[in-house]
Design a protein around this motif. Structure first.
Motif, PDB file in Angstrom:
ATOM      1  N   GLY A   1       0.815  -1.210   0.000  1.00  0.00           N
ATOM      2  CA  GLY A   1       0.000   0.000   0.000  1.00  0.00           C
ATOM      3  C   GLY A   1       0.848   1.258   0.000  1.00  0.00           C
ATOM      4  O   GLY A   1       0.554   2.225  -0.716  1.00  0.00           O
ATOM      5  N   PHE A   2       1.909   1.257   0.793  1.00  0.00           N
ATOM      6  CA  PHE A   2       2.792   2.423   0.871  1.00  0.00           C
ATOM      7  C   PHE A   2       3.474   2.676  -0.469  1.00  0.00           C
ATOM      8  O   PHE A   2       3.574   3.828  -0.918  1.00  0.00           O
ATOM      9  CB  PHE A   2       3.836   2.199   1.962  1.00  0.00           C
ATOM     10  CG  PHE A   2       4.720   3.385   2.210  1.00  0.00           C
ATOM     11  CD1 PHE A   2       4.240   4.502   2.864  1.00  0.00           C
ATOM     12  CD2 PHE A   2       6.044   3.374   1.786  1.00  0.00           C
ATOM     13  CE1 PHE A   2       5.063   5.596   3.098  1.00  0.00           C
ATOM     14  CE2 PHE A   2       6.867   4.464   2.015  1.00  0.00           C
ATOM     15  CZ  PHE A   2       6.370   5.578   2.676  1.00  0.00           C
ATOM     16  N   VAL A   3       3.920   1.625  -1.116  1.00  0.00           N
ATOM     17  CA  VAL A   3       4.569   1.767  -2.423  1.00  0.00           C
ATOM     18  C   VAL A   3       3.581   2.287  -3.458  1.00  0.00           C
ATOM     19  O   VAL A   3       3.891   3.187  -4.253  1.00  0.00           O
ATOM     20  CB  VAL A   3       5.185   0.426  -2.866  1.00  0.00           C
ATOM     21  CG1 VAL A   3       5.656   0.496  -4.321  1.00  0.00           C
ATOM     22  CG2 VAL A   3       6.347   0.045  -1.963  1.00  0.00           C
ATOM     23  N   VAL A   4       2.378   1.715  -3.468  1.00  0.00           N
ATOM     24  CA  VAL A   4       1.347   2.155  -4.411  1.00  0.00           C
ATOM     25  C   VAL A   4       1.036   3.642  -4.233  1.00  0.00           C
ATOM     26  O   VAL A   4       0.845   4.376  -5.208  1.00  0.00           O
ATOM     27  CB  VAL A   4       0.063   1.311  -4.222  1.00  0.00           C
ATOM     28  CG1 VAL A   4      -1.129   1.961  -4.914  1.00  0.00           C
ATOM     29  CG2 VAL A   4       0.270  -0.094  -4.761  1.00  0.00           C
ATOM     30  N   LEU A   5       0.996   4.085  -2.979  1.00  0.00           N
ATOM     31  CA  LEU A   5       0.614   5.472  -2.687  1.00  0.00           C
ATOM     32  C   LEU A   5       1.734   6.478  -2.933  1.00  0.00           C
ATOM     33  O   LEU A   5       1.454   7.662  -3.131  1.00  0.00           O
ATOM     34  CB  LEU A   5       0.151   5.586  -1.232  1.00  0.00           C
ATOM     35  CG  LEU A   5      -1.177   4.922  -0.894  1.00  0.00           C
ATOM     36  CD1 LEU A   5      -1.354   4.850   0.614  1.00  0.00           C
ATOM     37  CD2 LEU A   5      -2.341   5.680  -1.523  1.00  0.00           C
TER      38      LEU A   5
END
Length: 223
Positions: A121-125
């Motif tokens: 999620g952090f990478v996607v965001l």
């Protein structure tokens, strides 16, 4: 065949339903656990801390979007929000069904999987879809181990130091940190791999699936 535009809209609606449903289920489970700690299998496991921290964890992305990204015209990042929300829900479900105490490997699996989800999620965001593998790996390893350490410190302060788990806390913590770091690395690799096979990763600026990179477009056959 569904057009790319309508398919993208359909995917976003599906992600929105899943994300809102996960948040709603999390709130219901926590309310039940607060009212009936034994039913939620959270007695002696810092229920008060979880009742505050878990909803806040699931609210991080909505708050950031409302205060920082929405004024810039950013569409809501449903995929990133869902990935950040799921670990709080799976941990609560695991306690609700007493899996942490009845399945010997479940706690290890939670540390591996949940840090994979959080890191994905952090990478996607925070990274564009065409980010290089080195950038994804760096971001994953910067986020995963740091948050894993913060979690273990929080667990110790909240309930471990006053429980029977203190005897094995050192060994358990080392294992959890290792699994969390490995999960974070795998989560980052999964995002990298999937972003190059399908347009499912949202651009952090537009909130929509990013277009193929220049290298990908040049490798596609002429039509």
């Amino acid at each position: 065949m569904t057009s790319p535009k309508s398919g993208s809209g359909s995917s976003r609606r599906t992600l929105a339903v899943l994300d809102i449903g996960a948040k709603a289920l999390l709130v219901v489970l926590l309310l039940v656990a607060v009212a009936y700690p034994d039913l939620g299998n959270l007695r002696g496991k810092a229920m008060g801390f979880r009742a505050v921290a878990y909803p806040l964890g699931a609210a991080i992305v909505p708050l950031l979007w409302w205060w920082l990204w929405r004024p810039r015209g950013t569409a809501y990042p449903w995929l990133g929000d869902l990935l950040i929300t799921l670990p709080w829900l799976t941990d609560t479900l695991g306690n609700r069904f007493d899996l942490f105490d009845t399945v010997w490997w479940f706690d290890d699996w939670m540390h591996f999987m949940n840090w994979g989800l959080l890191t994905a999620g952090f990478v996607v965001l925070t990274l564009p879809r065409d980010a290089a593998l080195s950038a994804v790996t760096e971001r994953a390893l910067a986020f995963g181990p740091v948050t894993a350490v913060a979690w273990e410190a929080g667990e110790y302060v909240a309930f471990v130091r006053h429980s029977s788990e203190l005897v094995t806390a050192y060994t358990d913590t080392l294992g959890d940190l290792t699994l969390g770091t490995l999960g974070a690395y795998v989560g980052g690799l999964c995002v990298y791999a999937l972003s190059r096979r399908r347009t499912i990763v949202e651009d952090p600026v537009t909130g929509r699936p990013s277009p193929p990179s220049v290298a990908q477009r040049s490798s596609q056959p002429a039509r």
